[in-house]
Design a protein around this motif. Structure first.
Motif, PDB file in Angstrom:
ATOM      1  N   CYS A  40      22.010-116.731  -0.101  1.00 47.45           N
ATOM      2  CA  CYS A  40      23.429-116.511   0.201  1.00 47.45           C
ATOM      3  C   CYS A  40      24.305-117.146  -0.875  1.00 47.45           C
ATOM      4  O   CYS A  40      25.321-116.575  -1.282  1.00 47.45           O
ATOM      5  CB  CYS A  40      23.790-117.081   1.564  1.00 47.45           C
ATOM      6  SG  CYS A  40      23.136-116.153   2.965  1.00 47.45           S
ATOM      7  N   TRP A  41      23.911-118.323  -1.330  1.00 51.73           N
ATOM      8  CA  TRP A  41      24.677-118.994  -2.385  1.00 51.73           C
ATOM      9  C   TRP A  41      24.671-118.180  -3.669  1.00 51.73           C
ATOM     10  O   TRP A  41      25.690-118.057  -4.337  1.00 51.73           O
ATOM     11  CB  TRP A  41      24.146-120.405  -2.648  1.00 51.73           C
ATOM     12  CG  TRP A  41      24.677-121.394  -1.677  1.00 51.73           C
ATOM     13  CD1 TRP A  41      23.984-122.074  -0.724  1.00 51.73           C
ATOM     14  CD2 TRP A  41      26.045-121.815  -1.532  1.00 51.73           C
ATOM     15  NE1 TRP A  41      24.827-122.886  -0.005  1.00 51.73           N
ATOM     16  CE2 TRP A  41      26.096-122.748  -0.478  1.00 51.73           C
ATOM     17  CE3 TRP A  41      27.221-121.482  -2.178  1.00 51.73           C
ATOM     18  CZ2 TRP A  41      27.277-123.347  -0.073  1.00 51.73           C
ATOM     19  CZ3 TRP A  41      28.401-122.084  -1.772  1.00 51.73           C
ATOM     20  CH2 TRP A  41      28.419-123.009  -0.736  1.00 51.73           C
ATOM     21  N   LEU A  81      19.573-107.040  -1.687  1.00 53.88           N
ATOM     22  CA  LEU A  81      18.477-106.182  -1.230  1.00 53.88           C
ATOM     23  C   LEU A  81      17.231-107.028  -0.940  1.00 53.88           C
ATOM     24  O   LEU A  81      16.602-106.886   0.109  1.00 53.88           O
ATOM     25  CB  LEU A  81      18.156-105.115  -2.275  1.00 53.88           C
ATOM     26  CG  LEU A  81      16.973-104.199  -1.952  1.00 53.88           C
ATOM     27  CD1 LEU A  81      17.237-103.407  -0.672  1.00 53.88           C
ATOM     28  CD2 LEU A  81      16.700-103.271  -3.123  1.00 53.88           C
ATOM     29  N   PHE A  82      16.901-107.920  -1.861  1.00 53.82           N
ATOM     30  CA  PHE A  82      15.745-108.800  -1.665  1.00 53.82           C
ATOM     31  C   PHE A  82      15.921-109.639  -0.403  1.00 53.82           C
ATOM     32  O   PHE A  82      15.003-109.771   0.409  1.00 53.82           O
ATOM     33  CB  PHE A  82      15.550-109.698  -2.887  1.00 53.82           C
ATOM     34  CG  PHE A  82      14.410-110.659  -2.745  1.00 53.82           C
ATOM     35  CD1 PHE A  82      13.101-110.259  -2.961  1.00 53.82           C
ATOM     36  CD2 PHE A  82      14.643-111.983  -2.379  1.00 53.82           C
ATOM     37  CE1 PHE A  82      12.039-111.140  -2.810  1.00 53.82           C
ATOM     38  CE2 PHE A  82      13.602-112.881  -2.236  1.00 53.82           C
ATOM     39  CZ  PHE A  82      12.292-112.455  -2.453  1.00 53.82           C
ATOM     40  N   HIS A  83      17.119-110.192  -0.231  1.00 51.62           N
ATOM     41  CA  HIS A  83      17.409-111.036   0.929  1.00 51.62           C
ATOM     42  C   HIS A  83      17.278-110.237   2.228  1.00 51.62           C
ATOM     43  O   HIS A  83      16.701-110.712   3.226  1.00 51.62           O
ATOM     44  CB  HIS A  83      18.809-111.623   0.785  1.00 51.62           C
ATOM     45  CG  HIS A  83      19.109-112.734   1.714  1.00 51.62           C
ATOM     46  ND1 HIS A  83      20.329-113.354   1.755  1.00 51.62           N
ATOM     47  CD2 HIS A  83      18.377-113.362   2.667  1.00 51.62           C
ATOM     48  CE1 HIS A  83      20.322-114.299   2.682  1.00 51.62           C
ATOM     49  NE2 HIS A  83      19.143-114.306   3.248  1.00 51.62           N
ATOM     50  N   TYR A  84      17.810-109.019   2.227  1.00 46.37           N
ATOM     51  CA  TYR A  84      17.733-108.176   3.416  1.00 46.37           C
ATOM     52  C   TYR A  84      16.276-107.825   3.738  1.00 46.37           C
ATOM     53  O   TYR A  84      15.858-107.877   4.892  1.00 46.37           O
ATOM     54  CB  TYR A  84      18.556-106.904   3.218  1.00 46.37           C
ATOM     55  CG  TYR A  84      18.634-106.045   4.451  1.00 46.37           C
ATOM     56  CD1 TYR A  84      19.326-106.475   5.575  1.00 46.37           C
ATOM     57  CD2 TYR A  84      18.009-104.809   4.501  1.00 46.37           C
ATOM     58  CE1 TYR A  84      19.398-105.697   6.723  1.00 46.37           C
ATOM     59  CE2 TYR A  84      18.076-104.020   5.640  1.00 46.37           C
ATOM     60  CZ  TYR A  84      18.769-104.471   6.740  1.00 46.37           C
ATOM     61  OH  TYR A  84      18.835-103.699   7.867  1.00 46.37           O
ATOM     62  N   LEU A  85      15.509-107.494   2.707  1.00 40.90           N
ATOM     63  CA  LEU A  85      14.091-107.192   2.919  1.00 40.90           C
ATOM     64  C   LEU A  85      13.344-108.410   3.444  1.00 40.90           C
ATOM     65  O   LEU A  85      12.446-108.290   4.281  1.00 40.90           O
ATOM     66  CB  LEU A  85      13.452-106.688   1.621  1.00 40.90           C
ATOM     67  CG  LEU A  85      13.893-105.311   1.156  1.00 40.90           C
ATOM     68  CD1 LEU A  85      13.323-105.013  -0.222  1.00 40.90           C
ATOM     69  CD2 LEU A  85      13.531-104.238   2.158  1.00 40.90           C
ATOM     70  N   GLU A  86      13.739-109.576   2.972  1.00 40.43           N
ATOM     71  CA  GLU A  86      13.117-110.819   3.442  1.00 40.43           C
ATOM     72  C   GLU A  86      13.367-111.021   4.936  1.00 40.43           C
ATOM     73  O   GLU A  86      12.512-111.543   5.644  1.00 40.43           O
ATOM     74  CB  GLU A  86      13.673-111.997   2.638  1.00 40.43           C
ATOM     75  CG  GLU A  86      12.836-113.233   2.725  1.00 40.43           C
ATOM     76  CD  GLU A  86      13.279-114.292   1.749  1.00 40.43           C
ATOM     77  OE1 GLU A  86      14.040-115.186   2.169  1.00 40.43           O
ATOM     78  OE2 GLU A  86      12.876-114.219   0.575  1.00 40.43           O
ATOM     79  N   CYS A 104      15.822-118.464   4.367  1.00 40.09           N
ATOM     80  CA  CYS A 104      16.492-117.228   3.958  1.00 40.09           C
ATOM     81  C   CYS A 104      16.183-116.066   4.895  1.00 40.09           C
ATOM     82  O   CYS A 104      16.888-115.066   4.891  1.00 40.09           O
ATOM     83  CB  CYS A 104      16.117-116.877   2.527  1.00 40.09           C
ATOM     84  SG  CYS A 104      16.738-118.083   1.339  1.00 40.09           S
ATOM     85  N   SER A 105      15.161-116.199   5.713  1.00 38.26           N
ATOM     86  CA  SER A 105      14.812-115.135   6.658  1.00 38.26           C
ATOM     87  C   SER A 105      15.590-115.250   7.971  1.00 38.26           C
ATOM     88  O   SER A 105      15.493-114.370   8.828  1.00 38.26           O
ATOM     89  CB  SER A 105      13.312-115.155   6.943  1.00 38.26           C
ATOM     90  OG  SER A 105      12.937-116.408   7.475  1.00 38.26           O
TER      91      SER A 105
END
Length: 142
Positions: A40-41, A81-86, A104-105
């Motif tokens: 998020c940061w 995108l990576f964060h959402y997939l995580e 982060c999940s």
């Protein structure tokens, strides 16, 4: 009837998207009390300056800002995108475990089963990228 300048309109709408994303981010952390995770940061680091850059460019009608905004938005889009997939794909979170703090999940919000904070950031970066692609490059003086 006055002709609409699509490049100027695209700058303006991209700026509005960045301001809404910045204010939404601040709302979640400062008013709702959600502690941002590491990813998020990174997204904030890329979105917050876009509000300033696009705001100045909008009022100066500076189309050359596209070359600065587009790379930042694409990097932010990739992180979102990576964060959402995580958050949404089982087993994806094991790729990069968080060292400390909020994982982060974690999902602070989950509207309609798919709208999370990283999804909102992903949409914001996507819109900014699309509007940047509508901006015609300024003509070079010869």
């Amino acid at each position: 009837m006055k002709k609409v300048d699509i490049s100027q309109l695209s700058l303006y709408v991209a700026w509005l998207v960045s301001v809404v994303a910045t204010l939404g981010s601040l709302y979640f952390s400062e008013i709702r009390g959600f502690v941002p995770c590491e990813l998020c940061w990174y997204q904030r680091i890329l979105m917050y300056p876009l509000s300033l850059l696009l705001g100045i460019a909008t009022f100066q009608n500076d189309r050359s800002v596209k070359k600065y905004v587009l790379p930042m938005a694409i990097i932010g889009w990739s992180i979102s995108l990576f964060h959402y997939l995580e958050q949404k794909v089982p087993g994806f979170a094991a790729i990069k475990p968080c060292a400390n703090g909020v994982p982060c999940s974690a999902e602070y919000i989950n509207l309609l089963g798919f709208i999370t904070i990283p999804f909102l950031a992903f949409v914001g970066f996507t819109l900014i990228i699309v509007f940047m692609l509508f901006i015609k490059n300024p003509k070079k003086n010869q």
